[in-house]
Design an enzyme around this catalytic site. Structure first.
Site, PDB file in Angstrom:
ATOM      1  CD  GLU A 260       4.033  -0.375   7.554  1.00 17.11           C
ATOM      2  OE1 GLU A 260       4.898  -0.697   6.720  1.00 17.11           O
ATOM      3  OE2 GLU A 260       2.943   0.152   7.232  1.00 17.11           O
ATOM      4  CE  LYS A 278       2.684  -1.429   0.516  1.00 17.71           C
ATOM      5  NZ  LYS A 278       1.728  -0.324   0.350  1.00 17.71           N
TER       6      LYS A 278
END
Length: 469
Positions: A260, A278
């Site tokens: 990420e 997410k």
């Protein structure tokens, strides 16, 4: 504050050479190492690896002045004109950063008004800032090496590229990875978080738990080989290996396997970019299942809105855009939902202002951020430390990139613990929303820990095997 550079740095193309993971594994034992290593291509934002022997380091939360702004230590005035050539290395010397989650409380004191977990004896405070005026930089896309920085460091660093066949050191000894919080207790924390959400306290909170094991990795070479094998298996876009010297000679070592991106800043166009994650499924599941999940879509949408707000505080009016609302990415072990938000940093602001507006990352706090951080402190019993912080670089030419330090190991030297030399700490968490199921969120945590757990089981020896050596 340590100076970034005293001379104009060089950028010298060296050509092809060994894979950066081999260089990491065979870095000379006598030389400390701070490294950011991308294990694969496929993302223009994860193209570069940086390996350096730091000249020193400092703690960002111990400021001699301007205590009201602890992140002022991260001011990064551009000392070298940015190179508009897209194939030029973005790092020309500067700093490598390992920022802890707890730095966020110093930037935003209201986040720490409630109950907080007691610091570990090895508490890192706000993190570590490594002074790296020179480095080896590898371009994963074009598969070539550069030397950057102080010319007098060139021969000392380029000798690190003279690697041979990787010598087997045998399997490292690491005990099985186990959660420090049981499944039932973690599920209860999720349930209580959902109750807060239903009561209108907040919309989302990222609740985590820590896993740990004991490791016998006595030399730097042992730890570097272990790190390189993990980064290779995880195929991490934002891999890292950072050594924090210990007074007794057993380095504390941070290993990132993060997929990420937290922030990427290009000084040529002043675009600041973030890519929050997410929504997670185990690898092998149908990606369409994640794409169709309304709960996971809502979870990401909340964080996109939060990151739009954070970037909006420091961007030119009207410049913040959602460049990707939601795409599905496949990584070894997991499938993720990912978005991308970008804005143009206002003139007159620097990278310190960026951190004050955005840190810690919204994807590992929740929304609204301050209330989510208070709930996190209420339910988590130990500090997060480097986990859920950010690792990355700041260059003297103005470029910056920071990951979200998920999938991050902290190897902490042990004192008098028998056979082990380090305690391995690893965190995993989930974004909790109103529709969250406590059992499903507990399973998701274990999914995020599975790659490391499996790696230890298949590539490491259990403690009892030491007696047979």
């Amino acid at each position: 504050m340590m100076p970034l550079m005293t001379e104009t740095p060089s950028a010298i193309l060296l050509g092809d050479g060994p894979d950066p993971l081999d260089v990491l594994a065979q870095w000379p034992e006598r030389k400390p190492l701070a490294a950011l290593v991308t294990a694969r291509g496929g993302s223009p934002l994860a193209r570069w690896s940086i390996l350096s022997t730091p000249r020193g380091f400092e703690h960002p939360d111990i400021a001699a002045e301007n205590e009201s702004s602890p992140s002022r230590r991260f001011d990064c005035t551009t000392e070298v004109e940015p190179d508009p050539n897209p194939d030029a290395p973005p790092f020309r010397g500067g700093r490598l950063l390992a920022l802890t989650y707890e730095l966020g409380r110093k930037i935003e004191p209201r986040a720490g008004l409630g109950p907080m977990p007691a610091p570990d004896r090895e508490f890192l405070g706000g993190g570590i800032v490594f002074d790296c005026p020179s480095a080896l930089v590898h371009d994963r896309m074009l598969d070539r090496w550069w030397f950057v920085g102080d010319p007098k460091d060139r021969s000392d660093l380029t000798e690190c590229l003279e690697t041979g066949p990787v010598q087997s050191r045998g399997k490292p000894c690491v005990s099985p990875l186990t959660p420090e919080t049981g499944d039932e207790e973690f599920a209860q924390r999720v349930s209580r978080t959902v109750e807060y959400i239903h009561a209108g306290d907040l919309f989302q909170a990222n609740i985590t738990r820590r896993y740990s094991s004991a490791a016998r990795l006595p030399s730097r070479a042992d730890r570097r080989a272990f790190s390189a094998s993990l980064i290779l298996e995880s195929q991490a876009w934002f891999g890292a290996h950072m050594e924090i010297p210990d007074e007794e000679g057993s380095d504390r070592t941070l290993i990132s396997l993060s997929p990420e991106l937290f922030l990427h800043f290009d000084p040529n166009d002043r675009i600041l970019r973030t890519r929050p994650i997410k929504g997670t499924l185990p690898a092998g599941e149908d990606p369409a299942k994640l794409l169709a999940s309304e709960k996971d879509a809502a979870e990401l949408a909340m964080i996109v809105d939060l990151m739009r707000n954070d970037l909006g505080r420091i961007s030119e009016p009207g410049s913040v855009v959602v460049e990707e609302g939601r795409v599905i990415e496949t990584h070894p072990g997991v499938i993720h939902g990912v978005a991308e938000v970008a804005g143009r940093l206002r003139e007159g602001l620097d990278l310190d202002d960026v951190l004050r507006a955005t840190f810690p990352p919204g994807s590992i706090t929740g929304a609204p951020k301050i209330r989510a951080m208070q709930v996190i402190d209420e339910f988590e019993s130990v500090p997060r430390g480097p986990y859920c912080g950010a690792l990355g670089f700041q260059s003297v030419c103005g470029h910056m990139a920071l990951d979200v330090s998920i999938r991050t190991l902290d190897l902490v030297p042990t004192k008098g613990d028998g056979w082990s030399t380090h305690q391995l700490r690893y965190g995993a968490g989930c974004g909790i929303v109103a529709e969250s199921d406590p059992v499903a969120e507990t399973v998701e945590c274990d999914t995020k820990a599975r790659l490391l757990r499996d790696h230890i089981r298949t590539h490491c020896e259990p403690p009892g095997s030491l007696s047979s050596r």
